[in-house]
Write a protein that holds these residues in place. Structure first.
Motif, PDB file in Angstrom:
ATOM      1  N   ASP A   1      49.780  43.416  45.354  1.00  0.00           N
ATOM      2  CA  ASP A   1      48.937  42.788  46.345  1.00  0.00           C
ATOM      3  C   ASP A   1      48.562  42.006  44.867  1.00  0.00           C
ATOM      4  O   ASP A   1      47.294  42.509  44.363  1.00  0.00           O
ATOM      5  CB  ASP A   1      47.645  43.914  47.259  1.00  0.00           C
ATOM      6  N   LYS A   2      47.647  40.801  46.098  1.00  0.00           N
ATOM      7  CA  LYS A   2      47.674  39.613  44.866  1.00  0.00           C
ATOM      8  C   LYS A   2      45.579  40.504  44.462  1.00  0.00           C
ATOM      9  O   LYS A   2      45.277  39.805  44.229  1.00  0.00           O
ATOM     10  CB  LYS A   2      47.319  38.598  45.135  1.00  0.00           C
ATOM     11  N   GLY A   3      44.782  40.680  45.650  1.00  0.00           N
ATOM     12  CA  GLY A   3      43.635  41.077  45.219  1.00  0.00           C
ATOM     13  C   GLY A   3      43.888  41.907  43.615  1.00  0.00           C
ATOM     14  O   GLY A   3      42.561  42.072  42.856  1.00  0.00           O
ATOM     15  N   GLN A   4      43.808  42.628  44.091  1.00  0.00           N
ATOM     16  CA  GLN A   4      44.527  43.324  42.033  1.00  0.00           C
ATOM     17  C   GLN A   4      44.001  42.514  40.957  1.00  0.00           C
ATOM     18  O   GLN A   4      43.423  42.633  39.914  1.00  0.00           O
ATOM     19  CB  GLN A   4      45.699  43.845  41.912  1.00  0.00           C
ATOM     20  N   MET A   5      44.979  40.963  41.462  1.00  0.00           N
ATOM     21  CA  MET A   5      44.667  40.112  39.962  1.00  0.00           C
ATOM     22  C   MET A   5      43.142  39.444  40.147  1.00  0.00           C
ATOM     23  O   MET A   5      43.185  39.774  39.262  1.00  0.00           O
ATOM     24  CB  MET A   5      45.615  39.104  40.293  1.00  0.00           C
ATOM     25  N   GLU A   6      43.062  39.171  41.222  1.00  0.00           N
ATOM     26  CA  GLU A   6      41.979  39.116  41.416  1.00  0.00           C
ATOM     27  C   GLU A   6      41.164  40.167  40.567  1.00  0.00           C
ATOM     28  O   GLU A   6      39.817  39.171  39.948  1.00  0.00           O
ATOM     29  CB  GLU A   6      41.453  38.428  42.768  1.00  0.00           C
ATOM     30  N   ALA A   7      40.261  41.206  41.167  1.00  0.00           N
ATOM     31  CA  ALA A   7      39.701  42.248  40.625  1.00  0.00           C
ATOM     32  C   ALA A   7      40.149  42.365  39.574  1.00  0.00           C
ATOM     33  O   ALA A   7      39.098  42.441  38.673  1.00  0.00           O
ATOM     34  CB  ALA A   7      40.265  43.758  41.712  1.00  0.00           C
ATOM     35  N   GLY A   8      40.807  42.166  38.312  1.00  0.00           N
ATOM     36  CA  GLY A   8      40.916  42.332  37.362  1.00  0.00           C
ATOM     37  C   GLY A   8      40.734  40.588  36.340  1.00  0.00           C
ATOM     38  O   GLY A   8      39.674  40.694  35.526  1.00  0.00           O
ATOM     39  N   ARG A   9      40.625  39.384  37.540  1.00  0.00           N
ATOM     40  CA  ARG A   9      39.478  38.283  36.419  1.00  0.00           C
ATOM     41  C   ARG A   9      38.238  38.649  37.261  1.00  0.00           C
ATOM     42  O   ARG A   9      38.060  38.226  36.326  1.00  0.00           O
ATOM     43  CB  ARG A   9      40.580  36.835  37.524  1.00  0.00           C
ATOM     44  N   SER A  10      38.223  39.090  37.962  1.00  0.00           N
ATOM     45  CA  SER A  10      36.306  39.655  38.465  1.00  0.00           C
ATOM     46  C   SER A  10      35.687  40.233  37.146  1.00  0.00           C
ATOM     47  O   SER A  10      34.915  40.455  36.440  1.00  0.00           O
ATOM     48  CB  SER A  10      36.223  40.518  40.039  1.00  0.00           C
ATOM     49  N   LEU A  11      36.344  41.395  36.334  1.00  0.00           N
ATOM     50  CA  LEU A  11      36.325  42.272  35.350  1.00  0.00           C
ATOM     51  C   LEU A  11      36.095  41.745  34.039  1.00  0.00           C
ATOM     52  O   LEU A  11      35.720  41.972  33.204  1.00  0.00           O
ATOM     53  CB  LEU A  11      37.300  43.376  35.651  1.00  0.00           C
ATOM     54  N   GLY A  12      36.304  40.179  34.333  1.00  0.00           N
ATOM     55  CA  GLY A  12      36.349  39.411  32.831  1.00  0.00           C
ATOM     56  C   GLY A  12      37.902  39.295  31.926  1.00  0.00           C
ATOM     57  O   GLY A  12      37.290  38.731  30.952  1.00  0.00           O
ATOM     58  N   MET A  13      39.114  39.756  33.165  1.00  0.00           N
ATOM     59  CA  MET A  13      40.047  40.238  32.082  1.00  0.00           C
ATOM     60  C   MET A  13      40.739  38.577  32.572  1.00  0.00           C
ATOM     61  O   MET A  13      40.303  37.987  33.404  1.00  0.00           O
ATOM     62  CB  MET A  13      40.981  40.857  32.450  1.00  0.00           C
ATOM     63  N   THR A  14      41.493  37.557  31.392  1.00  0.00           N
ATOM     64  CA  THR A  14      42.174  37.102  31.391  1.00  0.00           C
ATOM     65  C   THR A  14      43.376  36.943  32.459  1.00  0.00           C
ATOM     66  O   THR A  14      43.630  38.469  32.586  1.00  0.00           O
ATOM     67  CB  THR A  14      43.001  36.291  30.355  1.00  0.00           C
ATOM     68  N   ARG A  15      44.418  36.059  32.449  1.00  0.00           N
ATOM     69  CA  ARG A  15      45.157  36.505  33.552  1.00  0.00           C
ATOM     70  C   ARG A  15      46.472  37.454  33.503  1.00  0.00           C
ATOM     71  O   ARG A  15      47.336  38.024  33.471  1.00  0.00           O
ATOM     72  CB  ARG A  15      45.936  35.100  34.319  1.00  0.00           C
ATOM     73  N   GLY A  16      46.924  37.050  31.511  1.00  0.00           N
ATOM     74  CA  GLY A  16      47.362  37.850  31.031  1.00  0.00           C
ATOM     75  C   GLY A  16      47.389  39.177  30.684  1.00  0.00           C
ATOM     76  O   GLY A  16      48.410  40.267  31.118  1.00  0.00           O
ATOM     77  N   LEU A  17      45.656  39.235  30.397  1.00  0.00           N
ATOM     78  CA  LEU A  17      45.041  41.035  30.154  1.00  0.00           C
ATOM     79  C   LEU A  17      45.009  41.550  31.469  1.00  0.00           C
ATOM     80  O   LEU A  17      45.689  42.657  31.620  1.00  0.00           O
ATOM     81  CB  LEU A  17      44.205  40.804  29.596  1.00  0.00           C
ATOM     82  N   ALA A  18      45.633  41.199  32.747  1.00  0.00           N
ATOM     83  CA  ALA A  18      45.965  42.060  34.206  1.00  0.00           C
ATOM     84  C   ALA A  18      46.553  41.495  34.069  1.00  0.00           C
ATOM     85  O   ALA A  18      47.232  42.957  35.051  1.00  0.00           O
ATOM     86  CB  ALA A  18      44.255  40.883  35.620  1.00  0.00           C
ATOM     87  N   MET A  19      47.550  41.310  33.714  1.00  0.00           N
ATOM     88  CA  MET A  19      49.283  40.918  34.367  1.00  0.00           C
ATOM     89  C   MET A  19      49.849  42.654  34.003  1.00  0.00           C
ATOM     90  O   MET A  19      50.423  43.448  34.006  1.00  0.00           O
ATOM     91  CB  MET A  19      50.108  39.934  33.983  1.00  0.00           C
ATOM     92  N   ARG A  20      49.173  42.353  32.457  1.00  0.00           N
ATOM     93  CA  ARG A  20      49.669  43.826  31.486  1.00  0.00           C
ATOM     94  C   ARG A  20      49.011  45.083  31.297  1.00  0.00           C
ATOM     95  O   ARG A  20      50.085  46.143  31.793  1.00  0.00           O
ATOM     96  CB  ARG A  20      49.352  43.247  29.600  1.00  0.00           C
ATOM     97  N   ARG A  21      47.689  44.827  32.146  1.00  0.00           N
ATOM     98  CA  ARG A  21      47.082  46.378  32.477  1.00  0.00           C
ATOM     99  C   ARG A  21      47.130  46.636  33.529  1.00  0.00           C
ATOM    100  O   ARG A  21      46.914  48.177  34.251  1.00  0.00           O
ATOM    101  CB  ARG A  21      45.752  45.900  31.916  1.00  0.00           C
ATOM    102  N   ILE A  22      47.801  45.731  34.619  1.00  0.00           N
ATOM    103  CA  ILE A  22      46.688  46.293  36.473  1.00  0.00           C
ATOM    104  C   ILE A  22      48.866  45.857  36.676  1.00  0.00           C
ATOM    105  O   ILE A  22      48.560  46.752  37.956  1.00  0.00           O
ATOM    106  CB  ILE A  22      45.842  45.232  36.638  1.00  0.00           C
ATOM    107  N   ILE A  23      49.189  45.207  36.296  1.00  0.00           N
ATOM    108  CA  ILE A  23      49.980  44.846  37.915  1.00  0.00           C
ATOM    109  C   ILE A  23      51.770  44.851  36.906  1.00  0.00           C
ATOM    110  O   ILE A  23      51.885  45.559  37.826  1.00  0.00           O
ATOM    111  CB  ILE A  23      49.946  42.635  37.735  1.00  0.00           C
ATOM    112  N   LEU A  24      52.068  44.068  35.964  1.00  0.00           N
ATOM    113  CA  LEU A  24      52.945  45.366  35.472  1.00  0.00           C
ATOM    114  C   LEU A  24      52.752  46.864  35.707  1.00  0.00           C
ATOM    115  O   LEU A  24      54.396  46.806  35.717  1.00  0.00           O
ATOM    116  CB  LEU A  24      53.577  44.941  34.106  1.00  0.00           C
TER     117      LEU A  24
END
Length: 220
Positions: free
Chosen positions: A117-140
């Motif tokens: 779900d794209k909302g998970q990337m948005e949630a990570g970004r809202s916590l101050g993560m960069t797109r790459g960090l959110a990809m590594r820690r949440i999406i991948l």
């Protein structure tokens, strides 16, 4: 067709050579799949990149692999590398299989990453993560979990594809079978024997893949 008694006798007498070849086949399959996972993840990330050129590069790679026979890819890599520097047949086959498997693994990863779900990337970004960090820690991590069953199926396909390494004289299962069959003027018996070995390996891997699928279904 060989008699059953002759088949069983030959199966027992040749088990040493076939078991050694089976280990090489498994080693080749594991190494090629692991490298293929690296290739696949890299090109999957290129495909979903916001930079269109990267996406085109991924499309070209997938198109080339899907559009040409695996045996041609093995020959090109083996004889191409040999013209520059000597490369062992194992690594030539492993890299060719990895290059081939990587295209299919890339599509597996692309699909599983985009299924999150794209909302998970948005949630990570809202916590101050960069797109790459959110990809590594949440999406991948979630994408890897969803990719495990199809990766297991690709592992089985890679196991059977490894038989093509025989054409560059690597001593895996199929090469041992054809060599013994030619030397003993009994090709059919040894082809049936190697078929048994492949069936056993595929059956074992199928069971493992099924167990992984059930485990993931429970955890979901």
């Amino acid at each position: 067709m060989p008699s059953i008694s002759h088949f069983i006798e030959t199966l027992i007498n040749s088990k040493g050579l076939f078991l050694e070849a089976m280990l090489w086949t498994l080693k080749l399959t594991v190494v090629s799949i692991l490298i293929g996972i690296v290739f696949g993840l890299f090109f999957a990330l290129l495909k979903i990149s916001r930079v269109k050129v990267f996406g085109y590069l991924s499309d070209i790679y997938v198109f080339l692999v899907r559009g040409t026979p695996l045996i041609v890819q093995i020959f090109i890599l083996y004889f191409g590398f040999s013209g520059i520097f000597l490369i062992p047949d194992f690594w030539a086959a492993a890299l060719a299989l990895a290059f081939h498997n990587g295209a299919y693994i890339a599509e597996i990863f692309r699909g599983t990453i985009q299924s999150i779900d794209k909302g998970q990337m948005e949630a990570g970004r809202s916590l101050g993560m960069t797109r790459g960090l959110a990809m590594r820690r949440i999406i991948l991590p979630q994408a890897f979990k969803r990719a495990l069953p199809p990766l297991g199926n690709q592992f089985i396909i890679g196991l059977k594809d490894s038989s093509l390494a025989a054409f560059i004289s690597m001593n895996e299962l199929f090469n041992v079978a054809t060599t013994l069959g030619s030397n003993n003027f009994d090709e059919m018996t040894y082809l049936l024997i190697v078929a048994v070995y492949y069936l056993v390996l595929v059956a074992l891997l199928t069971i493992v893949v099924s167990l992984v699928k059930k485990r993931l279904a429970v955890s979901e």
